[in-house]
Design an enzyme around this catalytic site. Structure first.
Site, PDB file in Angstrom:
ATOM      1  N   ARG A   1      -9.081  -2.034  10.053  1.00 20.18           N
ATOM      2  CA  ARG A   1      -8.863  -3.459   9.802  1.00 20.18           C
ATOM      3  C   ARG A   1      -9.491  -4.408  10.803  1.00 20.18           C
ATOM      4  NH1 ARG A   1      -2.724  -3.409   7.805  1.00 20.18           N
ATOM      5  NH2 ARG A   1      -3.289  -2.232   5.969  1.00 20.18           N
TER       6      ARG A   1
ATOM      7  N   HIS B   1      -4.902  -9.077   8.382  1.00 17.96           N
ATOM      8  CA  HIS B   1      -5.273  -8.246   7.235  1.00 17.96           C
ATOM      9  C   HIS B   1      -6.542  -8.845   6.641  1.00 17.96           C
ATOM     10  CE1 HIS B   1      -5.183  -5.960   3.558  1.00 17.96           C
ATOM     11  NE2 HIS B   1      -4.145  -5.284   3.992  1.00 17.96           N
TER      12      HIS B   1
ATOM     13  N   ARG C   1      -3.300  -1.115  14.587  1.00 18.06           N
ATOM     14  CA  ARG C   1      -2.489  -0.197  13.783  1.00 18.06           C
ATOM     15  C   ARG C   1      -3.281   0.392  12.621  1.00 18.06           C
ATOM     16  NH1 ARG C   1       0.908  -1.150   8.993  1.00 18.06           N
ATOM     17  NH2 ARG C   1      -0.038  -3.205   9.009  1.00 18.06           N
TER      18      ARG C   1
ATOM     19  N   GLY D   1       0.810  -1.223   0.000  1.00 18.95           N
ATOM     20  CA  GLY D   1       0.000   0.000   0.000  1.00 18.95           C
ATOM     21  C   GLY D   1       0.832   1.255   0.000  1.00 18.95           C
ATOM     22  N   GLY D   2       1.752   1.379   0.971  1.00 16.40           N
ATOM     23  CA  GLY D   2       2.608   2.551   0.996  1.00 16.40           C
ATOM     24  C   GLY D   2       2.969   3.012   2.381  1.00 16.40           C
TER      25      GLY D   2
ATOM     26  N   HIS E   1      -1.056 -10.717   9.894  1.00 16.70           N
ATOM     27  CA  HIS E   1      -0.335  -9.736   9.077  1.00 16.70           C
ATOM     28  C   HIS E   1       0.676  -8.924   9.861  1.00 16.70           C
ATOM     29  CE1 HIS E   1       0.189  -6.927   5.777  1.00 16.70           C
ATOM     30  NE2 HIS E   1      -0.206  -5.907   6.524  1.00 16.70           N
TER      31      HIS E   1
ATOM     32  N   GLU F   1      -6.213   4.449   2.708  1.00 18.80           N
ATOM     33  CA  GLU F   1      -6.486   3.090   3.200  1.00 18.80           C
ATOM     34  C   GLU F   1      -7.458   3.180   4.369  1.00 18.80           C
ATOM     35  OE1 GLU F   1      -3.065   0.269   3.277  1.00 18.80           O
ATOM     36  OE2 GLU F   1      -1.956   2.034   2.649  1.00 18.80           O
TER      37      GLU F   1
END
Ligand code: FAD
Ligand code: SIN
Length: 529
Positions: A288, A241, A384, A47-48, A349, A113
């Site tokens: 998430r 995830h 997170r 994603g980044g 994840h 996101e």
């Protein structure tokens, strides 16, 4: 054999390399990795990296999103530091050569996101981590003050314990003098003395059966610190995830980045019906923990092994330009995401908990820093926010480097360290003992300590794990040391800490969802467990 280095770094992901590059401006550094330098979670990041770059985004908005995702367990001071230093650290990454995508007007092409209220995620197509890993690694490799040793396995950090002194978890007097490491050429354990040691050993994904993590993610650094009686916290907060590609033939679950949902992809149930609105008004882009739990519930209701992600309505140019690797990977298993629904399932994840560190990345053990996924800075709290982990690694590796350079000239080596005691190690254990135990551990953790937990399931997991622990410690004592048995031992240690800290948390909060505590309770102080 004995080696000496002022600074020892364990790990070649973003945390280890960015720390090493900074301290190498003034000092010599040795970096170890147990695999090839680029076998890291960092290389797989898609994603980044989240950072505040332009209006209308502000530090306050990013801080608020991080606190909200963390379900009020994040440390507000650490969140403020991380976010307010985000722009500087990203600029430094760019100066090291990292290339982030730009739009037609020459500005960074920011994506979004889950849980982010603004577009603030810098990316390099859908392979951001690989771009960061390659640029940092190449820069480190060329650096005259940096030596990188591949396939060297850190077994234990060295403390007073190895001098025959008793140490206690909470008395704050533990010191680190270096590490015992396994040399793959001699197959012997060697001693590295260091004035400063940095643990950047990454995550713990392989404690579960299904994970997006590379094979190196076996929680070694966290397990070493726990055994050395350092402080480890927040391990009950394991992030699953929501959208790994459902493909039982792949050993490591392939990630379908959340950025795809950020660009408009929608989750659908096995009948093709959108379902996330039932669970959260933010729909498919809720944080998430919420999305993973919703998917878990949908799968239980339907009895199916996956749900679907629908990207068919997105512009084809967006799919091909922004997500070329995901597109190609799905196509390999016959899924054309321009036309087909993508089967997805949650997978382990990210570890939000880890080795407790302070504002400068220092652990509870003197002269030992930790950064990256193995550390618990307090940023993530109970969950997170997406793309905050690459950022956290950069910020705290930088801070640890500044702190290191401030104090290293006053430190000296501890010289009385005994060599590794290999006495009594006669058994060359059969691999089947290790692989079977690992599978048993992963099944226990996946079935009883996954997305949804209960007191009964946790107790059952604890009891089962105790047997594996005893068997493995017995095997370890009798065996010739190998990376495989060390990893198994570390994974069992990690499983134990996750279960123990999950049992201690008498509430459902963020990623820790226990059906025996359906309502949120106990909002008191939560700094350490
Ligand atoms: P790693 O990059 O995992 O490096 C760990 C290093 O430690 C390795 O070199 C390993 O060999 C070494 N090591 C471990 N144990 C030992 C030992 N005993 N001896 C010697 N060496 C050892 N985060 C984001 O912010 N944005 C994203 O888009 C994103 N996408 C992700 C996608 C995937 C598929 C995954 C798995 C994670 C993603 N993350 C993302 C999370 C992020 O990539 C990781 O948290 C981060 O890269 C961790 O960096 P690190 O340096 O701490 O560890
Ligand atoms: C993703 O690209 O969905 C992963 C981002 C992250 O783990 O932060």
């Amino acid at each position: 054999m004995l080696h000496k280095t002022d600074i020892l770094v364990i790990g070649t992901g973003i945390a280890g390399l960015s720390y090493a590059l900074k301290v190498a401006e003034k000092k010599k550094v040795v970096i170890l990795t147990k695999a090839e330098a680029e076998d890291t979670s960092t290389s797989l990041a898609q994603g980044g990296i989240a950072a505040v770059m332009y209006n209308p985004d502000t530090y306050d908005k990013h801080i608020a999103d991080t606190m909200k995702a963390g379900d009020d367990l994040s440390d507000p001071e650490i969140v403020k530091i991380t976010i307010e230093e985000s722009t500087e650290r990203v600029k430094e990454l760019i100066a090291w050569g990292v290339d982030f995508d730009k739009n037609a007007s020459g500005k960074y092409d920011l994506t979004k996101e889950g849980g982010h209220s603004e577009f603030r995620v810098l990316h390099h197509k859908d392979a951001t981590g690989l771009e960061i890993q390659e640029k940092l690694y190449q820069t480190a490799k060329r650096h005259p003050n940096i030596s990188i040793l591949e396939n060297y396995f850190a077994i234990e950090i060295i403390t007073q314990h190895h001098l025959g002194q008793e140490v206690k978890r909470k008395n704050g007097n533990i010191e680190c003098y270096g590490a015992y490491i396994y040399n793959p050429n001699t197959k012997k354990v060697e001693t590295v003395l260091s004035k400063i040691t940095m643990l950047a050993t990454g995550g713990i994904g392989h404690v579960y059966s299904n994970t997006t993590n590379p094979v190196i993610s076996t929680g070694d650094g966290i397990a070493m610190v726990y055994r050395a009686k350092g402080l480890v916290r927040g391990m009950e907060f394991v992030q699953f995830h929501p959208t790994a590609l459902y493909n039982p033939n792949e050993k490591i679950s392939f990630l379908i980045t959340e950025a795809l949902r950020g660009e408009g992809a929608i989750l659908r149930d096995y009948k093709g019906k959108e379902f996330m609105q039932k669970y959260d008004q933010r729909g498919s882009l809720a944080p998430r923990d919420i999305v993973a739990r919703a998917i878990d519930n949908e799968m239980k209701l339907s009895g199916e092994d996956h749900v679907y992600l629908d990207a068919r309505h997105l512009k084809q140019s967006l799919i091909l330009n922004h997500f070329p690797n995901i597109y190609a990977h799905c196509l390999k298993i016959g899924v054309d995401m321009k036309k087909d629904l993508i089967p997805v399932v949650p997978a382990a994840h990210y570890s939000c908990g880890g080795i407790q560190t302070d504002h400068w990345g220092m652990t509870s053990i003197k002269n030992l820093y930790a950064s990256g996924e193995c550390a618990s800075t307090g940023l993530h709290g109970a969950n997170r926010l997406a793309s905050n982990s690459l950022l956290e690694s950069l910020v705290f590796s930088y801070r640890a480097a500044v702190d290191t350079l401030n104090k290293i000239d006053e430190l000296s080596f501890e010289t009385d360290i005994p060599l590794w005691d290999a006495e009594g190690t006669v058994l060359n254990e059969e691999m089947v003992l290790i692989t079977q135990t690992k599978k048993e551990l992963q099944n226990i953790m996946s079935n009883y300590v996954g997305i949804v937990r209960s007191n009964l399931r946790l107790q059952r997991a604890f009891d089962r794990l105790e047997i594996l622990y005893r068997e493995t410690e017995d095997l370890y004592i009798k065996s010739i040391v190998t990376p495989e048995i060390c990893e198994l031992r570390n994974l069992i240690q990690i499983g134990y800490i996750i279960i123990k800290q999950a049992m201690e948390r008498k509430e459902s909060r963020g990623l820790h969802y226990n059906i025996d505590y359906p309502k949120l309770i106990n909002y008191g102080s939560d700094k350490e467990s």
